[in-house]
Design an enzyme around this catalytic site. Structure first.
Site, mmCIF file in Angstrom:
data_model
loop_
_atom_site.group_PDB
_atom_site.id
_atom_site.type_symbol
_atom_site.label_atom_id
_atom_site.label_comp_id
_atom_site.label_asym_id
_atom_site.label_seq_id
_atom_site.Cartn_x
_atom_site.Cartn_y
_atom_site.Cartn_z
ATOM 1 N N HIS A 26 2.656 3.445 0.731
ATOM 2 C CA HIS A 26 2.721 3.304 -0.730
ATOM 3 C C HIS A 26 3.281 4.607 -1.280
ATOM 4 O O HIS A 26 2.840 5.690 -0.898
ATOM 5 C CB HIS A 26 1.324 3.034 -1.287
ATOM 6 C CG HIS A 26 1.337 2.593 -2.714
ATOM 7 N ND1 HIS A 26 1.647 3.438 -3.754
ATOM 8 C CD2 HIS A 26 1.087 1.388 -3.276
ATOM 9 C CE1 HIS A 26 1.580 2.765 -4.896
ATOM 10 N NE2 HIS A 26 1.254 1.517 -4.638
ATOM 11 N N ARG B 99 4.212 3.415 -12.753
ATOM 12 C CA ARG B 99 5.679 3.475 -12.827
ATOM 13 C C ARG B 99 6.224 2.278 -13.599
ATOM 14 O O ARG B 99 7.186 2.383 -14.353
ATOM 15 C CB ARG B 99 6.271 3.547 -11.417
ATOM 16 C CG ARG B 99 6.086 4.913 -10.795
ATOM 17 C CD ARG B 99 6.517 4.962 -9.350
ATOM 18 N NE ARG B 99 5.528 4.382 -8.454
ATOM 19 C CZ ARG B 99 5.794 3.551 -7.458
ATOM 20 N NH1 ARG B 99 7.036 3.173 -7.240
ATOM 21 N NH2 ARG B 99 4.836 3.091 -6.696
HETATM 22 O O1 MEZ Z 1 0.180 -5.002 -4.004
HETATM 23 C C1 MEZ Z 1 -0.126 -3.812 -3.983
HETATM 24 O O2 MEZ Z 1 -0.090 -3.134 -2.972
HETATM 25 C C2 MEZ Z 1 -0.483 -3.167 -5.253
HETATM 26 C C3 MEZ Z 1 -0.706 -4.055 -6.396
HETATM 27 C C4 MEZ Z 1 -0.541 -1.855 -5.299
HETATM 28 C C5 MEZ Z 1 -0.488 -1.048 -6.513
HETATM 29 O O3 MEZ Z 1 0.398 -0.215 -6.608
HETATM 30 O O4 MEZ Z 1 -1.305 -1.222 -7.406
#
Ligand code: MEZ
Length: 559
Positions: A327, A347
């Site tokens: 992430h 974002r």
């Molecule tokens: O689906 C995801 O991983 C999610 C919603 C993550 C996020 O950035 O909140």
């Protein structure tokens, strides 16, 4: 801990460039997105998946020869944590129609649907009901349910585009077609999504989406969904039993190769139980706690790929495990919160990503793999070397959350992002006034067990749903499609598993022969000293402590 003086000085650059950046946003001027033809170069050079020496071929099992992360291979080339000869299968400790392994979003949704279809269900879970990545998901759940403005057709194209066009098309189709119904189901059960005063659902963009279709409950969407479906499962207490702190460690098959339950391990007493079932749904979630390449993670404490290990030993192939999702925005300072997810929704709401000079360097809604690679390139000395040094020598990038209040009105950050606002306030940082320092963090297992659109694996009677399965997201999942995945495929697994037990007779004589065979195969492959798996819980003890851990808990009960 508030920002120390050296970081406060760097923050002045962010403050200096902010008014012009906000003005641009207001005028709809966006940073230039990475061109399609440039994506591969950036990924190949800076995405952790492509670092040489970090993958190797599995030498055993149904996907022998497939090169995936070393940490996964170590697990798949491990032996069982129990000696199959010592397990008494003649007297089941539990007997049920459907055994659900894992009690996150997918397992719980599956249990509800199975119960509603007349099956008795036993949920076995490693920690507590709801201790799962679903609970920790923040930003939202995608569904193309705005008639006239969006359609599952666009959602499908986004899923495929994000996944590098290699997704299993049937699984992707199933995901998007069932999405509007998934939202309706959750609402009917009482999930409270963020709405306008006139009752319309609020929706946002996520990285790689061409329409605003991210439904959310502030920045705690996963918790809202998990609490709703956990309550619903508890409402079915006549049909659904839950045993906590009791992970599965091996599947049990019958003489015809049909899945017939699992061996469970009581974490408190170290006892092994046999839970006999006419069908099993594997819903153990992801694997962030493998800390691939030493990365910090957003995942919950029990995310250790157990379901992959068990099902693989029983003969289920894996795919798309060669890519893992980092992430783009995990906390890198304060260190006490390291790895925790900072939702992409920041974002989506307009916050820029900025380097040490307070300059924007990337469009903030690239697909996750591209966004993460661009951040790593900006931070790393081998890349552009423009990262912000933390007090402990790591590097991060500013996520300029105060822009959101300037764009959408004072108080928006506090209202729309209460989870993160409260977290950072504990450390003396008000994220509506000061940006956050972020770095990519291990977030999602893009691949997993092979399933079809009925959630069936190649082992009769064994179903899988949610993050433990692979194919639907191809090589890169888009935001909001994992909460959707657990609900859509969890429900389908519950439905089709209950259909399976109606259509198939009693199970035959049960055994653990596949475990014996697998242990032999590992031995024959000459992989050297092997570990034991499933891992169950990550081990954070330091090397000196590890050396003295000569207990059966550390080595399992292999002999
Ligand atoms: O689906 C995801 O991983 C999610 C919603 C993550 C996020 O950035 O909140």
């Amino acid at each position: 801990m508030p920002y120390p003086e050296p970081l406060k000085i760097l923050l002045e650059k962010v403050v200096a460039t902010r008014p012009a950046r906000v003005e641009k946003k207001k005028n709809g001027e966006e940073f230039t997105a990475v061109k399609l033809e440039e994506r591969d170069t950036i990924l190949n050079n800076f995405h952790p998946d492509f670092i040489e020496g970090t993958r190797r071929k599995i030498r055993v099992g149904p996907s022998k020869g497939y090169a995936i992360s070393n940490e996964f291979v170590d697990l798949l080339e491990s032996k069982s944590r129990m000696n199959p000869d010592l397990v008494n299968l003649s007297q089941p400790d539990y007997e049920t129609d459907i055994l659900v392994i894992g009690a996150g979003g997918a397992g719980t949704a599956a249990a509800i649907l199975a119960a509603e279809n007349g099956a008795r269900v036993l949920i076995a879970t490693k920690l507590r009901h709801g201790d799962a990545n679903t609970m920790m998901a923040e930003g939202g759940i995608q569904a193309a349910d705005k008639v006239g403005k969006d359609s599952p057709y666009y959602h499908y194209l986004d899923v495929l585009g994000g996944g590098h066009f290699v997704n299993d098309p049937e699984l992707a189709y199933t995901l998007v077609m069932n999405a509007p119904d998934a939202i309706r189901w959750l609402e009917d059960l009482g999930a409270s999504f963020s709405k306008y005063e006139d009752g319309r659902m609020k929706t946002m963009h996520g990285g790689g989406t061409c329409r605003k279709r991210m439904h959310y409950a502030a920045d705690i969407t996963g918790a809202e969904i998990m609490k709703t479906i956990r309550d619903e499962a508890r409402n079915h207490e006549d049909m659904i039993d839950v045993i906590e702190f009791c992970p599965a460690v091996e599947l049990v098959l019958d003489e015809h190769g049909r899945c017939a339950g699992a061996v469970l391990y009581n974490l408190e007493t170290s006892e092994y139980y046999f839970a006999k079932a006419k069908a099993v749904i594997m819903a153990t979630g992801g694997s962030g706690r493998l800390h691939i390449q030493g990365f910090m993670t957003t995942n919950h404490y029990g995310a250790t790929a157990d379901g992959i290990v068990m099902a693989y030993r029983a003969g289920v192939p894996v795919s798309f495990l060669h890519t893992v999702q980092y992430h783009p925005t995990g906390v890198v300072f304060p260190e006490q919160a390291e790895g925790i997810l900072i939702t992409e929704k920041f974002r989506g709401a307009g916050a820029n990503l900025l380097n040490i000079h307070g300059e924007q360097f990337v469009y903030e809604r690239e697909p996750r793999d591209v966004e993460a690679a661009c951040i790593i390139r900006e931070c790393s000395p081998e890349g552009r070397g423009n990262g912000i040094p933390t007090p402990t020598g790591k590097y991060g990038i500013w996520l300029d959350s105060p822009m959101i209040d300037m764009l959408k009105g004072e108080g928006t950050v506090r209202k729309e992002f209460p989870g993160k606002h409260i977290l950072f306030r504990r450390f003396g940082i008000d994220i509506s006034k000061e940006p956050m320092l972020i770095h990519p963090t291990l977030h999602y297992q893009n691949g997993g067990l092979d399933i079809n659109s009925k959630c069936e694996t190649n082992v009769p009677g064994l179903f899988a749903a949610g993050e433990v399965s692979g194919g639907v997201h191809g090589e890169n999942r888009l935001m909001g499609n994992s909460l959707l995945d657990v609900i859509v495929f969890g429900r389908l697994a519950g439905e089709f598993a209950s259909e399976f037990i109606r259509e198939n007779g009693e199970i035959g004589a049960v055994n653990l022969d596949h475990v014996r065979r697998y242990n032999d195969e590992v031995e024959a492959a000459g992989t050297g000293e092997t570990g034991i798996a499933p891992m169950l819980l990550p081990d954070y003890s330091n090397p000196e402590v590890k050396e003295k851990q000569l207990t059966k808990d550390y080595f399992g009960t292999l002999s």
